[in-house]
Design a protein around this motif. Structure first.
Motif, PDB file in Angstrom:
ATOM      1  N   GLU A 147      40.484   4.708 -65.476  1.00 28.35           N
ATOM      2  CA  GLU A 147      39.862   5.847 -66.144  1.00 28.35           C
ATOM      3  C   GLU A 147      38.902   6.502 -65.160  1.00 28.35           C
ATOM      4  O   GLU A 147      38.290   5.827 -64.327  1.00 28.35           O
ATOM      5  N   GLU A 186      41.543   5.371 -77.024  1.00 27.79           N
ATOM      6  CA  GLU A 186      42.295   4.615 -76.027  1.00 27.79           C
ATOM      7  C   GLU A 186      43.784   4.908 -76.123  1.00 27.79           C
ATOM      8  O   GLU A 186      44.293   5.362 -77.155  1.00 27.79           O
ATOM      9  N   LEU A 218      36.323   2.123 -71.378  1.00 26.07           N
ATOM     10  CA  LEU A 218      35.850   3.397 -71.918  1.00 26.07           C
ATOM     11  C   LEU A 218      34.346   3.354 -72.193  1.00 26.07           C
ATOM     12  O   LEU A 218      33.637   4.352 -71.978  1.00 26.07           O
TER      13      LEU A 218
END
Length: 264
Positions: free
Chosen positions: A93, A122, A133
């Motif tokens: 990410e 997600e 995250l």
């Protein structure tokens, strides 16, 4: 649960032998495999929701030299989430300053409600992806308040605080890479080991060679590695994870649902 692996060195090295040994453990971790290498400052990630020893794609990869300074691998024994590709590790990410973060996890989050809000964000449905995250959000909050990108030391301090929070009542063996720093954390005895030699720094859930110098990763600390050396070491937190009969029951019930689905 899962097994995790990383190699960290100051120069690119071929590590096929260690990877082959690592992936051979997939008989007991059959729910997927993953591999991440850094090439030209970009992650190259391969993963599949199949047993590693049954993957032709992985056989093809390992039939050629796997060379790198920063290499990460994972084999999955599912405890949260379906057996699908988005649930295979590594996860990647980018933060708001376009820094790519990669995470692999061995463990289970039994108690951390702050992760629940990421269920709708997600790609898959694992607690591990939610951890990443959450980390990205914390990095973004810090950098927005600072008005500038974070330094390596600042990121290590942020991750130290996050790991201390997340590790309470949860098994949290983590390997994270932010493009500069490799973060290593374990809070359960006998579940993560390291070997430092002339090749670099190897870390794995179980020793992968006959070398007698493998040692257990010190518990309840976050370590930061660059070029095969420990650059940062956090203070020790108090959240050692000891698996109880209640934890085992939760995991057994989840594994039973997977078996039932496969028999349908």
């Amino acid at each position: 649960m899962c097994e995790i692996f990383c190699f960290n060195s100051n120069t690119p090295k071929q590590i096929n032998e260690c990877l082959q040994c690592f992936y051979n453990h997939s008989e007991e971790h059959p729910h997927g495999w993953g591999l991440a290498t850094m090439q030209s400052d970009e992650f190259v990630i391969d993963k599949e929701p199949v047993k590693a020893t049954c993957s032709q794609h992985l056989k093809d990869i390992l039939s050629h030299p796997v060379v790198g300074k920063n290499v990460f691998a994972h084999i999955r024994l599912a405890t949260v989430g379906e057996i699908i590709s988005p649930n295979c590790h590594p996860f990647i990410e980018a933060d708001d300053n376009n820094r790519s973060w990669m995470l692999i996890h061995n463990g289970t989050i039994f108690d951390f409600p702050n992760l629940d809000k990421y269920r709708d964000k997600e790609n898959g449905d694992t607690d591990s992806e939610r951890i990443l995250l959450y980390i990205i959000d914390k990095i973004n909050e810090f950098e927005q308040a600072k008005g500038a990108p974070s330094t390596i030391k600042e990121r290590f301090s942020i991750l130290t605080e996050i790991v201390s929070e997340l590790s309470k009542n949860n098994k949290l063996n983590l390997m994270i890479y932010d493009g500069d720093l490799t973060y290593i954390h374990s809070n359960m005895r006998g579940t993560l080991y390291y070997l430092k030699n002339e090749e670099g720094f190897l870390v794995a859930s179980t020793p992968l060679t006959d070398d007698e110098n493998w040692k257990e990763v010190e518990l309840n600390k976050l370590f930061g590695l660059i070029d095969g050396n420990i650059i940062f070491e956090s203070a020790e937190h108090d959240n050692e994870f000891i698996q109880t009969a209640e934890h085992e029951k939760v995991l057994e019930e989840f594994l039973k649902t997977l078996k039932d689905e496969n028999n349908d």
